[in-house]
Enzyme design. Sequence first.
Site, PDB file in Angstrom:
ATOM      1  N   ASP A 298       1.167  -1.138  -0.420  1.00 56.04           N
ATOM      2  CA  ASP A 298      -0.394   0.106  -0.169  1.00 56.04           C
ATOM      3  C   ASP A 298       0.448   1.179   0.056  1.00 56.04           C
ATOM      4  OD1 ASP A 298       0.943   0.233   2.207  1.00 56.04           O
ATOM      5  OD2 ASP A 298      -1.236   0.514   3.275  1.00 56.04           O
TER       6      ASP A 298
ATOM      7  N   CYS B 116       3.367  -2.416   4.201  1.00 52.59           N
ATOM      8  CA  CYS B 116       2.194  -1.741   4.411  1.00 52.59           C
ATOM      9  C   CYS B 116       3.144  -0.511   5.486  1.00 52.59           C
ATOM     10  CB  CYS B 116       0.698  -2.139   4.921  1.00 52.59           C
ATOM     11  SG  CYS B 116       1.075  -3.097   6.657  1.00 52.59           S
TER      12      CYS B 116
ATOM     13  N   THR C 161       3.378  -0.624   9.056  1.00 55.12           N
ATOM     14  CA  THR C 161       3.772  -1.476   9.515  1.00 55.12           C
ATOM     15  C   THR C 161       3.974  -2.840   9.415  1.00 55.12           C
ATOM     16  OG1 THR C 161       1.761  -1.878  11.334  1.00 55.12           O
ATOM     17  CG2 THR C 161       2.913   0.007  11.501  1.00 55.12           C
TER      18      THR C 161
ATOM     19  N   HIS D  23      11.575 -22.821  10.385  1.00 57.63           N
ATOM     20  CA  HIS D  23      10.741 -23.957  10.917  1.00 57.63           C
ATOM     21  C   HIS D  23       9.324 -23.453  10.227  1.00 57.63           C
ATOM     22  CE1 HIS D  23      13.002 -23.489  15.047  1.00 57.63           C
ATOM     23  NE2 HIS D  23      13.836 -23.944  13.741  1.00 57.63           N
TER      24      HIS D  23
ATOM     25  N   HIS E 273       8.438 -29.590  12.442  1.00 59.82           N
ATOM     26  CA  HIS E 273       8.585 -28.793  11.209  1.00 59.82           C
ATOM     27  C   HIS E 273       7.032 -29.110  10.559  1.00 59.82           C
ATOM     28  CE1 HIS E 273      10.899 -27.065  13.735  1.00 59.82           C
ATOM     29  NE2 HIS E 273      11.805 -26.901  12.641  1.00 59.82           N
TER      30      HIS E 273
HETATM   31  C1  RB5 Z   1      -1.600   3.350   6.402  1.00 59.14           C
HETATM   32  O1  RB5 Z   1      -1.820   4.642   7.045  1.00 59.14           O
HETATM   33  C2  RB5 Z   1      -1.020   2.393   7.119  1.00 59.14           C
HETATM   34  O2  RB5 Z   1      -2.162   2.421   7.962  1.00 59.14           O
HETATM   35  C3  RB5 Z   1      -0.714   1.273   6.628  1.00 59.14           C
HETATM   36  O3  RB5 Z   1       0.141   1.432   5.728  1.00 59.14           O
HETATM   37  C4  RB5 Z   1      -0.391  -0.287   7.469  1.00 59.14           C
HETATM   38  O4  RB5 Z   1       0.134  -0.031   8.183  1.00 59.14           O
HETATM   39  C5  RB5 Z   1      -1.687  -0.982   8.206  1.00 59.14           C
HETATM   40  O5  RB5 Z   1      -1.612  -2.028   9.155  1.00 59.14           O
END
Ligand code: RB5
Length: 143
Positions: A10, A67, A69, A100, A135
């Site tokens: 994203d 994304c 995080t 694993h 595993h």
């Molecule tokens: C987008 O702002 C953010 O929420 C997305 O990239 C992600 O981190 C969601 O888990």
Amino acid sequence: MTKNIFISCDHGGFYLKEQIVDYLLKKSFKIIDLGTKDPSSVDYPDYSNVLVDKIKNNLDSMGILLCGTGIGMSISANRHPHIRAALCTDEDMARLSRQHNDANVLVIGGRTTSLNSAKKIIDAFLSTEFEKGRHTKRLKKIS
Ligand code: RB5
């Protein structure tokens, strides 16, 4: 080297994704970029779903999702039984996710991971084999 690697992100992962695509192309991997193609805001499940579908039709391929995080992409991708997505923040996690967990999708946080760290994580992920043995039994219990 022969496996397809699908990559998708994203807007939170866009800039790191662009750099990762360059990195893997220079290393001669077959990398297929599924977007997003610019930094404007999009919904991460749309982009994990595209990659998940590609892997369903190419079960020996691997994926990289980004994304902000990595958390949203992990949650979204792991809803699908053929996906074992691992959010990795260092190369040890990446190596162990292959040894694993036979992870077939690497998830990286675009806002939490430096390019240098991402390169080490990707190198470890793509160069490590599943250990099988004990595993395999554990993975069967998941599915
Ligand atoms: C987008 O702002 C953010 O929420 C997305 O990239 C992600 O981190 C969601 O888990």
